[in-house]
Design a protein around this motif. Structure first.
Motif, mmCIF file in Angstrom:
data_model
loop_
_atom_site.group_PDB
_atom_site.id
_atom_site.type_symbol
_atom_site.label_atom_id
_atom_site.label_comp_id
_atom_site.label_asym_id
_atom_site.label_seq_id
_atom_site.Cartn_x
_atom_site.Cartn_y
_atom_site.Cartn_z
ATOM 1 N N ALA A 115 0.834 -1.210 0.000
ATOM 2 C CA ALA A 115 0.000 0.000 0.000
ATOM 3 C C ALA A 115 0.862 1.250 0.000
ATOM 4 O O ALA A 115 0.581 2.212 -0.722
ATOM 5 N N TYR A 116 1.919 1.246 0.777
ATOM 6 C CA TYR A 116 2.792 2.419 0.868
ATOM 7 C C TYR A 116 3.460 2.715 -0.473
ATOM 8 O O TYR A 116 3.415 3.831 -0.974
ATOM 9 N N GLN A 150 2.686 1.641 -3.444
ATOM 10 C CA GLN A 150 1.740 1.869 -4.543
ATOM 11 C C GLN A 150 0.810 3.046 -4.264
ATOM 12 O O GLN A 150 -0.033 3.365 -5.088
ATOM 13 N N LYS A 151 0.977 3.670 -3.083
ATOM 14 C CA LYS A 151 0.121 4.790 -2.663
ATOM 15 C C LYS A 151 -1.360 4.415 -2.808
ATOM 16 O O LYS A 151 -2.155 5.140 -3.379
ATOM 17 N N ASP A 152 -1.698 3.249 -2.256
ATOM 18 C CA ASP A 152 -3.030 2.679 -2.387
ATOM 19 C C ASP A 152 -3.775 2.733 -1.057
ATOM 20 O O ASP A 152 -3.607 1.872 -0.195
ATOM 21 N N LEU A 153 -4.603 3.751 -0.899
ATOM 22 C CA LEU A 153 -5.358 3.953 0.333
ATOM 23 C C LEU A 153 -6.336 2.807 0.590
ATOM 24 O O LEU A 153 -6.602 2.458 1.739
ATOM 25 N N SER A 154 -6.866 2.175 -0.468
ATOM 26 C CA SER A 154 -7.819 1.077 -0.277
ATOM 27 C C SER A 154 -7.164 -0.118 0.414
ATOM 28 O O SER A 154 -7.805 -0.813 1.202
ATOM 29 N N LYS A 155 -5.874 -0.345 0.150
ATOM 30 C CA LYS A 155 -5.172 -1.445 0.829
ATOM 31 C C LYS A 155 -5.002 -1.142 2.318
ATOM 32 O O LYS A 155 -5.051 -2.039 3.154
ATOM 33 N N ILE A 156 -4.802 0.119 2.653
ATOM 34 C CA ILE A 156 -4.695 0.512 4.064
ATOM 35 C C ILE A 156 -6.027 0.264 4.757
ATOM 36 O O ILE A 156 -6.072 -0.276 5.867
ATOM 37 N N THR A 157 -7.117 0.628 4.102
ATOM 38 C CA THR A 157 -8.453 0.394 4.663
ATOM 39 C C THR A 157 -8.693 -1.102 4.842
ATOM 40 O O THR A 157 -9.227 -1.540 5.861
ATOM 41 N N GLU A 158 -8.268 -1.888 3.854
ATOM 42 C CA GLU A 158 -8.389 -3.347 3.937
ATOM 43 C C GLU A 158 -7.608 -3.884 5.137
ATOM 44 O O GLU A 158 -8.079 -4.756 5.876
ATOM 45 N N LEU A 159 -6.418 -3.352 5.356
ATOM 46 C CA LEU A 159 -5.600 -3.781 6.484
ATOM 47 C C LEU A 159 -6.266 -3.426 7.808
ATOM 48 O O LEU A 159 -6.283 -4.237 8.737
ATOM 49 N N GLU A 160 -6.821 -2.239 7.902
ATOM 50 C CA GLU A 160 -7.512 -1.853 9.138
ATOM 51 C C GLU A 160 -8.651 -2.819 9.435
ATOM 52 O O GLU A 160 -8.846 -3.230 10.584
ATOM 53 N N LYS A 161 -9.403 -3.227 8.409
ATOM 54 C CA LYS A 161 -10.484 -4.208 8.594
ATOM 55 C C LYS A 161 -9.916 -5.553 9.040
ATOM 56 O O LYS A 161 -10.465 -6.201 9.923
ATOM 57 N N MET A 162 -8.796 -5.961 8.417
ATOM 58 C CA MET A 162 -8.162 -7.228 8.797
ATOM 59 C C MET A 162 -7.782 -7.231 10.267
ATOM 60 O O MET A 162 -7.978 -8.219 10.973
ATOM 61 N N LEU A 163 -7.237 -6.115 10.733
ATOM 62 C CA LEU A 163 -6.814 -6.032 12.132
ATOM 63 C C LEU A 163 -8.004 -6.161 13.070
ATOM 64 O O LEU A 163 -7.894 -6.755 14.139
ATOM 65 N N ASN A 164 -9.129 -5.615 12.690
ATOM 66 C CA ASN A 164 -10.328 -5.694 13.527
ATOM 67 C C ASN A 164 -10.919 -7.099 13.524
ATOM 68 O O ASN A 164 -11.588 -7.489 14.479
ATOM 69 N N ASP A 165 -10.695 -7.864 12.447
ATOM 70 C CA ASP A 165 -11.300 -9.190 12.299
ATOM 71 C C ASP A 165 -10.426 -10.331 12.821
ATOM 72 O O ASP A 165 -10.874 -11.449 12.913
ATOM 73 N N ASP A 177 0.763 -2.064 17.876
ATOM 74 C CA ASP A 177 1.184 -0.667 17.985
ATOM 75 C C ASP A 177 2.003 -0.262 16.774
ATOM 76 O O ASP A 177 1.791 0.803 16.194
ATOM 77 N N ASN A 178 2.935 -1.102 16.389
ATOM 78 C CA ASN A 178 3.787 -0.801 15.241
ATOM 79 C C ASN A 178 2.961 -0.721 13.961
ATOM 80 O O ASN A 178 3.113 0.216 13.170
ATOM 81 N N ILE A 179 2.081 -1.667 13.751
ATOM 82 C CA ILE A 179 1.256 -1.684 12.540
ATOM 83 C C ILE A 179 0.327 -0.476 12.508
ATOM 84 O O ILE A 179 0.218 0.205 11.484
ATOM 85 N N ARG A 180 -0.319 -0.188 13.623
ATOM 86 C CA ARG A 180 -1.217 0.984 13.663
ATOM 87 C C ARG A 180 -0.451 2.287 13.440
ATOM 88 O O ARG A 180 -0.932 3.190 12.759
ATOM 89 N N ALA A 181 0.738 2.379 14.006
ATOM 90 C CA ALA A 181 1.554 3.581 13.803
ATOM 91 C C ALA A 181 1.931 3.719 12.327
ATOM 92 O O ALA A 181 1.871 4.824 11.765
ATOM 93 N N GLN A 182 2.296 2.612 11.691
ATOM 94 C CA GLN A 182 2.613 2.664 10.268
ATOM 95 C C GLN A 182 1.395 3.057 9.442
ATOM 96 O O GLN A 182 1.506 3.826 8.483
ATOM 97 N N ILE A 183 0.227 2.562 9.825
ATOM 98 C CA ILE A 183 -1.006 2.917 9.108
ATOM 99 C C ILE A 183 -1.249 4.421 9.173
ATOM 100 O O ILE A 183 -1.582 5.051 8.170
ATOM 101 N N ILE A 184 -1.063 5.005 10.345
ATOM 102 C CA ILE A 184 -1.273 6.457 10.499
ATOM 103 C C ILE A 184 -0.372 7.218 9.537
ATOM 104 O O ILE A 184 -0.818 8.106 8.800
ATOM 105 N N ILE A 185 0.911 6.882 9.538
ATOM 106 C CA ILE A 185 1.888 7.581 8.688
ATOM 107 C C ILE A 185 1.592 7.339 7.210
ATOM 108 O O ILE A 185 1.608 8.266 6.401
ATOM 109 N N ILE A 186 1.343 6.099 6.841
ATOM 110 C CA ILE A 186 1.134 5.771 5.433
ATOM 111 C C ILE A 186 -0.135 6.423 4.895
ATOM 112 O O ILE A 186 -0.141 6.970 3.785
ATOM 113 N N LYS A 187 -1.216 6.394 5.681
ATOM 114 C CA LYS A 187 -2.446 7.064 5.232
ATOM 115 C C LYS A 187 -2.192 8.547 4.998
ATOM 116 O O LYS A 187 -2.635 9.114 3.992
#
Length: 140
Positions: A10-11, A13-28, A37-47
């Motif tokens: 996602a980073y 390819q600058k693909d925001l939809s993959k970041i959203t997909e990852l956030e859903k994966m983490l919740n599921d 913590d590391n993954i969520r921190a990376q999501i914040i920066i990458i988004k």
């Protein structure tokens, strides 16, 4: 696809939809196996990077990212990658402190896996580009 691969794809390819997909994966998923913590921190920066809103990252989010990095005792590829992509939110003294820690804990860069060598090299190049003339002194 695992979380790390999805995050890095996602980073680059600058693909925001993959970041959203990852956030859903983490919740599921069962999150106990992940370094959330590391993954969520990376999501914040990458988004923020993908949407060109790095300047709008909230102070709370910046503190969360910094806390995640400063609590790192073992510089894995993921923790190094997080620092590499978030250097712009740190002030020079904070960056200096983290870079010193990384260098101090990297006794022989040639003995590290190639990917880790690349990330450390990128951090050092970024360090020099962000702070030309800023000196770092490491005592072994």
């Amino acid at each position: 696809m695992d979380c790390d691969n999805l995050l890095h794809t996602a980073y680059y390819q600058k693909d925001l939809s993959k970041i959203t997909e990852l956030e859903k994966m983490l919740n599921d998923r069962n999150n106990s196996e992940l370094n959330l913590d590391n993954i969520r921190a990376q999501i914040i920066i990458i988004k923020a990077a993908i949407s060109n809103t790095l300047a709008q990252i909230s102070n709370d989010e910046k503190q969360y990212i910094k806390k995640t990095i400063f609590e790192t005792d073992n510089w894995t590829e993921n923790s190094l990658r997080l620092f590499a992509i978030s250097m712009s939110i740190f002030d020079p003294n904070e960056i200096n402190s983290v870079v010193k820690n990384i260098i101090k804990n990297t006794h022989n860069i040639n003995s590290l896996p190639e990917e880790k060598q690349k990330i450390i090299s990128a951090i050092l190049v970024n360090y020099l580009s962000y702070f030309p003339g800023f000196k770092i002194e490491v005592q072994h």
